[in-house]
Design a protein around this motif. Structure first.
Motif, PDB file in Angstrom:
ATOM      1  N   TYR A 246     -83.127  -5.142 -54.829  1.00 52.31           N
ATOM      2  CA  TYR A 246     -82.039  -3.797 -54.566  1.00 52.31           C
ATOM      3  C   TYR A 246     -81.449  -4.089 -53.775  1.00 52.31           C
ATOM      4  N   ASN A 247     -80.391  -3.327 -54.287  1.00 53.11           N
ATOM      5  CA  ASN A 247     -79.575  -3.159 -52.701  1.00 53.11           C
ATOM      6  C   ASN A 247     -79.558  -1.556 -52.197  1.00 53.11           C
ATOM      7  N   ASN A 248     -79.036  -2.037 -50.693  1.00 54.57           N
ATOM      8  CA  ASN A 248     -79.310  -0.305 -50.286  1.00 54.57           C
ATOM      9  C   ASN A 248     -81.657   0.356 -50.503  1.00 54.57           C
ATOM     10  N   GLY A 249     -81.869  -1.157 -50.569  1.00 55.27           N
ATOM     11  CA  GLY A 249     -83.559  -0.478 -50.974  1.00 55.27           C
ATOM     12  C   GLY A 249     -83.649   0.770 -52.054  1.00 55.27           C
ATOM     13  N   THR A 250     -82.700   1.490 -52.984  1.00 52.99           N
ATOM     14  CA  THR A 250     -83.152   1.801 -53.661  1.00 52.99           C
ATOM     15  C   THR A 250     -82.394   1.240 -55.345  1.00 52.99           C
ATOM     16  N   ASP A 251     -81.704   0.724 -55.005  1.00 50.59           N
ATOM     17  CA  ASP A 251     -80.394   0.269 -55.946  1.00 50.59           C
ATOM     18  C   ASP A 251     -80.893  -1.093 -57.014  1.00 50.59           C
ATOM     19  N   LEU A 252     -81.414  -0.723 -57.654  1.00 52.68           N
ATOM     20  CA  LEU A 252     -81.897  -2.221 -59.297  1.00 52.68           C
ATOM     21  C   LEU A 252     -80.950  -2.573 -58.997  1.00 52.68           C
ATOM     22  N   VAL A 253     -80.673  -4.560 -58.680  1.00 53.25           N
ATOM     23  CA  VAL A 253     -80.138  -5.338 -59.326  1.00 53.25           C
ATOM     24  C   VAL A 253     -80.661  -6.238 -60.203  1.00 53.25           C
ATOM     25  N   SER A 254     -81.635  -6.549 -59.954  1.00 50.34           N
ATOM     26  CA  SER A 254     -81.807  -7.615 -60.528  1.00 50.34           C
ATOM     27  C   SER A 254     -83.358  -7.440 -60.491  1.00 50.34           C
ATOM     28  N   VAL A 255     -84.011  -7.970 -61.621  1.00 46.06           N
ATOM     29  CA  VAL A 255     -85.867  -7.806 -62.603  1.00 46.06           C
ATOM     30  C   VAL A 255     -85.617  -9.447 -63.088  1.00 46.06           C
ATOM     31  N   VAL A 256     -86.563  -9.803 -62.769  1.00 38.31           N
ATOM     32  CA  VAL A 256     -87.242 -10.874 -63.853  1.00 38.31           C
ATOM     33  C   VAL A 256     -88.319 -11.007 -63.896  1.00 38.31           C
ATOM     34  N   ASP A 257     -89.504 -11.382 -64.229  1.00 33.92           N
ATOM     35  CA  ASP A 257     -91.555 -11.662 -65.016  1.00 33.92           C
ATOM     36  C   ASP A 257     -90.755 -12.959 -64.584  1.00 33.92           C
ATOM     37  N   ALA A 258     -92.450 -13.597 -64.269  1.00 34.89           N
ATOM     38  CA  ALA A 258     -93.166 -14.549 -65.089  1.00 34.89           C
ATOM     39  C   ALA A 258     -93.211 -15.024 -65.803  1.00 34.89           C
ATOM     40  N   GLY A 259     -93.033 -14.705 -66.820  1.00 36.91           N
ATOM     41  CA  GLY A 259     -94.136 -14.393 -68.122  1.00 36.91           C
ATOM     42  C   GLY A 259     -95.429 -13.497 -68.422  1.00 36.91           C
ATOM     43  N   GLN A 260     -95.261 -13.337 -69.643  1.00 40.07           N
ATOM     44  CA  GLN A 260     -96.764 -12.262 -69.965  1.00 40.07           C
ATOM     45  C   GLN A 260     -97.771 -12.656 -70.075  1.00 40.07           C
ATOM     46  N   PHE A 261     -99.284 -12.665 -69.036  1.00 37.95           N
ATOM     47  CA  PHE A 261    -100.785 -12.711 -69.261  1.00 37.95           C
ATOM     48  C   PHE A 261    -101.423 -11.591 -70.943  1.00 37.95           C
ATOM     49  N   THR A 262    -101.756 -11.925 -71.770  1.00 35.56           N
ATOM     50  CA  THR A 262    -101.311 -11.014 -72.921  1.00 35.56           C
ATOM     51  C   THR A 262    -103.318 -11.098 -73.496  1.00 35.56           C
ATOM     52  N   ALA A 263    -102.684 -10.363 -74.586  1.00 38.15           N
ATOM     53  CA  ALA A 263    -104.759 -10.443 -74.549  1.00 38.15           C
ATOM     54  C   ALA A 263    -104.558 -11.899 -75.804  1.00 38.15           C
ATOM     55  N   ALA A 264    -103.982 -12.449 -75.772  1.00 35.37           N
ATOM     56  CA  ALA A 264    -104.393 -13.931 -76.543  1.00 35.37           C
ATOM     57  C   ALA A 264    -104.612 -14.679 -75.717  1.00 35.37           C
ATOM     58  N   SER A 265    -104.235 -14.695 -74.010  1.00 36.27           N
ATOM     59  CA  SER A 265    -104.692 -15.495 -72.882  1.00 36.27           C
ATOM     60  C   SER A 265    -105.783 -15.849 -72.651  1.00 36.27           C
ATOM     61  N   PRO A 266    -106.261 -17.213 -72.394  1.00 31.77           N
ATOM     62  CA  PRO A 266    -107.463 -17.531 -72.383  1.00 31.77           C
ATOM     63  C   PRO A 266    -108.634 -17.226 -71.275  1.00 31.77           C
ATOM     64  N   THR A 267    -109.683 -16.553 -71.418  1.00 29.74           N
ATOM     65  CA  THR A 267    -110.291 -16.651 -70.510  1.00 29.74           C
ATOM     66  C   THR A 267    -111.226 -17.019 -69.673  1.00 29.74           C
ATOM     67  N   ASN A 268    -111.215 -16.506 -68.663  1.00 31.50           N
ATOM     68  CA  ASN A 268    -112.584 -17.853 -67.429  1.00 31.50           C
ATOM     69  C   ASN A 268    -111.937 -18.921 -67.165  1.00 31.50           C
ATOM     70  N   SER A 269    -110.587 -18.507 -66.490  1.00 35.35           N
ATOM     71  CA  SER A 269    -109.789 -19.051 -66.717  1.00 35.35           C
ATOM     72  C   SER A 269    -108.497 -19.127 -66.107  1.00 35.35           C
ATOM     73  N   TRP A 270    -108.454 -19.214 -64.324  1.00 34.73           N
ATOM     74  CA  TRP A 270    -106.907 -19.270 -63.504  1.00 34.73           C
ATOM     75  C   TRP A 270    -105.577 -19.259 -64.647  1.00 34.73           C
ATOM     76  N   VAL A 271    -104.598 -18.706 -64.585  1.00 32.71           N
ATOM     77  CA  VAL A 271    -103.799 -18.979 -65.366  1.00 32.71           C
ATOM     78  C   VAL A 271    -102.237 -19.312 -64.308  1.00 32.71           C
ATOM     79  N   LYS A 272    -101.552 -20.274 -64.204  1.00 28.06           N
ATOM     80  CA  LYS A 272    -100.364 -19.699 -63.472  1.00 28.06           C
ATOM     81  C   LYS A 272     -99.024 -19.637 -63.572  1.00 28.06           C
ATOM     82  N   PHE A 273     -98.700 -19.089 -62.852  1.00 23.08           N
ATOM     83  CA  PHE A 273     -97.165 -17.875 -63.779  1.00 23.08           C
ATOM     84  C   PHE A 273     -96.433 -18.197 -62.246  1.00 23.08           C
ATOM     85  N   ALA A 274     -94.739 -18.634 -63.014  1.00 22.06           N
ATOM     86  CA  ALA A 274     -93.456 -18.457 -61.668  1.00 22.06           C
ATOM     87  C   ALA A 274     -92.598 -18.237 -62.118  1.00 22.06           C
ATOM     88  N   VAL A 275     -91.965 -17.464 -60.707  1.00 21.10           N
ATOM     89  CA  VAL A 275     -90.768 -17.061 -61.461  1.00 21.10           C
ATOM     90  C   VAL A 275     -89.544 -17.197 -60.676  1.00 21.10           C
TER      91      VAL A 275
END
Length: 794
Positions: A246-275
């Motif tokens: 953010y610029n000056n605390g409130t004005d969004l400059v950019s946003v990215v996500d590290a990928g999506q954990f969905t209903a199709a992702s595995p259960t009972n397993s820690w899945v690593k994400f990085a961005v």
């Protein structure tokens, strides 16, 4: 951390963890945990209610602020939002102020910047020239400030009335004990002058230096997400880690996500994400790392656990690039997820777009625009009379197919601006529309001549049109700018023979502003135009719409020399030329002697006539040969016009005739002809007996005419291509006058400078009086054709 969610939608859990003791559990969509980190410059806004939005209007004190004297919060005083703050200049001798005190820690830096938007009506007046901003440095519990800094903004308000401008002051604190800062704005000694007399303020900001400078650094956010089988994740929502700046605390400059954990992702397993996301190259920047469940709550069930987060910085080298005068042409210098306003080197006109890496033409990123009336622009220096070009690639994916109104079009635009930034002239590429094929990058190209008064050029990429029933998106990539030409072009002895060297527009207006290079307009206001819509030469053509409105170009001729004028005429089906036969288009070649202002008939020759019977949408070749008179000083004149012998009685008259790709050359190795082009009859037979001679002065020797079967005593009889036209399907049709007992060869050169011709057809028998050959050249090739002949007679 800061929880940005509802009650019972998130909690710190001990039952599930990746490491250490606990993890974060989120149990419903659109709830997130967030942590901010300073990157560079200044902190976020320290003021509460900075836009005076909280609290009732009607000359009241805004929430979190303290007022003194006259003034209050009003609906009609807002720059943005609902409310603004007003000082009433209509009350004589009035004064007042509005201020807010905030606690600070000097460990975060000693530099403070106070800014606010102000707008004074034209009759706002202070007898003491008093309207000010102030920063006061306090120690808690003391009765008076340790230090005061003031910035008088009265002159700025008066110099630009009825306009919102940003006013600011930056002060360095030198007192270690300070723990309170008070920011104020005020006025005094108002003098009522009648009329509009308010001074209005809105959108205040107080920021503190962060003591860091990580602009341009890359940040890497890593973390793990877990879904236990006993709380199976369901629905279309998804879990993600977000890295934002953010610029000056409130004005969004950019946003990215590290990928999506969905209903199709595995259960009972820690899945690593990085961005990875790079901080902006400049500005007062803050970053935010978030763990969230986002998306629709339809069919939602289960919970996600977040743990093991780590944020690091690294320096990934990046060099900005140029394409012509454009910087960052393929958007590689800007981080993925950056919104339009903060794309490096470009100026946003709209906000419906961002940098994306899903579809690219070159490199790893492209510009994505996802709503109409959105443009991105970059400005560069330009010179009047120069031709510049801009190009780029546009794309719509089948998964985000551009659809909606028929008016939707993605364009590359080329504009020319004066010193004040006013648009003088705009050119547009062909349109990328809802009918353009999906999943194919399409090149959009535009060029145009800078008109008089040009100081700047501007390249724009845009999505324009109605937003009705709109869906989809358009991607742009590999934008470029170039200097095409720096002056007038020549074709033989003619300047600007293709009408490409000036701006398009009304011929009379262009001549009045010296923007009709080489030519003189001798017609009326709406009878001639330089147009872009149809052309045989690369860019433009001349369109004439009414008889007896000629355009001319004079040249210095040599006494007794033979000249040949060539060119193409055309009538579009949308404005098909019609006549009862008394009107036609033509080119003329004439001469004036010893300073005469106009040519005489015996010194004038006309080309063939382009009549209403000519087919539409077909460029037709015409030529004329004439000999200059024997005189001390000879001036030649080329004329394009629509002639008429019955202007007011031609009730069928209508449409337009276009002229393009003219050329004027001196025909060498000729026996000079008298004015009018024909040799005296007494000399023709004698000259025809000399093989190397050219008895009729048509540019072809007697021997060559014998091979071709043409007449060596008729200047209109010689082997030549009589017409060359483009058919609607893109094929080229050429015709020539043919003779019996001759066979012909047709060749094409795709690069006339090289002089190389490729044979297209040979052994073609003559079919008098005319032969026709049709060729389909490669896409983008503008070929030059040649016909040669062989005599079958002994």
């Amino acid at each position: 951390w800061s929880w940005l969610g509802g009650t019972n939608a998130g909690y710190i859990a001990r039952s599930v963890k990746f490491d250490e003791e606990q993890s974060l559990a989120i149990t419903y969509p659109n709830n997130l945990m967030q942590q901010a980190m300073p990157v560079s410059g200044f902190s976020g806004n320290l003021l509460l209610n900075p836009g005076f939005e909280i609290g009732s209007a009607g000359n009241t004190e805004p929430t979190s602020w303290t007022r003194s004297g006259e003034g209050g919060q009003e609906l009609w005083a807002a720059e943005t939002g609902t409310n603004g703050y007003v000082f009433p200049g209509w009350i004589n001798d009035s004064y007042g102020s509005i201020g807010q005190t905030v606690p600070v820690s000097l460990s975060q830096g000693n530099i403070f910047r106070f800014s606010i938007n102000g707008n004074a009506e034209e009759n706002f007046t202070s007898s003491s020239n008093e309207t000010w901003m102030r920063i006061e440095f306090w120690v808690n519990g003391e009765a008076s400030p340790r230090s005061v800094a003031t910035n008088n903004i009265y002159a700025g308000l008066k110099a630009d009335p009825n306009r919102w401008n940003r006013y600011e002051m930056t002060v360095t604190n030198t007192i270690p004990e300070v723990n309170l800062i008070k920011a104020l704005v005020g006025y005094g000694n108002a003098q009522s002058a009648g009329g509009a007399q308010a001074a209005m303020f809105d959108n205040a900001s107080l920021v503190q230096s962060a003591g860091l400078n990580n602009n341009g650094m890359s940040y890497v956010l890593e973390g793990y997400i877990y879904n236990p089988g006993t709380e199976k994740f369901a629905g279309s929502a998804y879990g993600a880690y977000l890295l934002e700046f953010y610029n000056n605390g409130t004005d969004l400059v950019s946003v990215v996500d590290a990928g999506q954990f969905t209903a199709a992702s595995p259960t009972n397993s820690w899945v690593k994400f990085a961005v990875t996301n790079r901080a902006p190259w400049s500005g007062s920047v803050q970053g935010r790392a978030s763990a969230a469940i986002l998306g629709s709550d339809a069919g939602f069930g289960g919970a996600l656990y977040f743990d093991g987060l780590r944020l690091t910085t690294t320096n990934i080298p990046m060099t900005n690039t140029q394409a012509g005068a454009l910087w960052n042409p393929s958007f590689e210098y800007t981080s993925k997820g950056t919104v339009l306003k903060y794309i490096d080197n470009w100026t946003a006109m709209g906000n419906a777009g961002q940098i994306d890496d899903t579809y690219t033409f070159a490199g790893s990123k492209a510009l994505k625009i996802f709503y109409p009336e959105t443009l991105m622009a970059q400005t560069w220096d330009a010179t009047p009379g120069y031709r510049y070009g801009s190009s780029g690639y546009a794309f719509t994916p089948s998964s985000e197919r551009l659809s909606g109104s028929s008016s939707l079009q993605a364009l590359v635009l080329l504009q020319y601006l004066d010193a004040a930034g006013n648009v003088l002239l705009s050119y547009a590429s062909h349109a990328f529309t809802t009918n353009t094929p999906a999943d194919v990058w399409t090149n959009l190209t535009v060029s145009g001549v800078a008109p008089g008064g040009t100081v700047y050029g501007r390249t724009l990429v845009s999505l324009l049109g109605s937003g009705s029933n709109f869906s989809g998106s358009v991607y742009f990539d590999a934008i470029s700018q170039s200097l095409v030409s720096t002056g007038t072009t020549m074709s033989g002895l003619l300047v600007n023979a293709g009408f490409d060297d000036g701006a398009p527009g009304n011929c009379m207006l262009l001549q009045n502003t010296n923007q009709l290079p080489g030519w003189t307009w001798n017609g009326g206001y709406n009878a001639g135009f330089i147009i872009l819509d149809y052309c045989l030469s690369p860019y433009q053509s001349l369109a004439l719409t009414y008889p007896l409105n000629p355009i001319t170009q004079d040249f210095t001729a040599q006494s007794g020399k033979v000249y040949k004028l060539e060119g193409f005429l055309f009538s579009p089906s949308e404005a098909k030329f019609t006549s009862d036969g008394s009107s036609w288009g033509q080119m003329s070649l004439s001469f004036m002697t010893n300073g005469a202002a106009t040519p005489t008939p015996q010194y004038t020759r006309d080309s063939g006539k382009f009549r209403g019977s000519q087919p539409a949408d077909t460029w037709v070749y015409f030529s004329v040969i004439a000999t200059s008179p024997a005189s001390a000083v000879v001036t030649g004149r080329v004329t394009c016009t629509i002639q008429s012998t019955d202007l007011y009685g031609d009730f069928d008259l209508g449409g337009a005739i276009l002229f393009d790709q003219l050329s004027l050359t001196e025909v060498t190795n000729q026996v000079p002809l008298p004015p009018g082009g024909g040799a005296p009859s007494s000399t023709l037979n004698a000259m025809a007996m000399i093989p190397s001679a050219d008895a009729d002065g048509d540019g072809v020797s007697n021997a060559d005419e014998a091979i071709a079967g043409t007449s060596s005593t008729d200047p209109e009889s010689y082997l030549r291509i009589t017409s060359q036209s483009m058919l609607p399907d893109g094929r080229i049709m050429i015709t020539w006058d043919s003779e019996e007992a001759r066979i012909y060869t047709v060749s094409r050169s795709d690069d006339i400078i090289s002089g190389l011709f490729n044979i297209l057809g040979t052994g073609i028998p003559g079919t008098p009086p005319q032969n026709v050959y049709i060729d389909l050249p490669p896409e983008g090739v503008v070929g030059v054709y040649r016909v040669s002949v062989k005599n079958l007679l002994p």
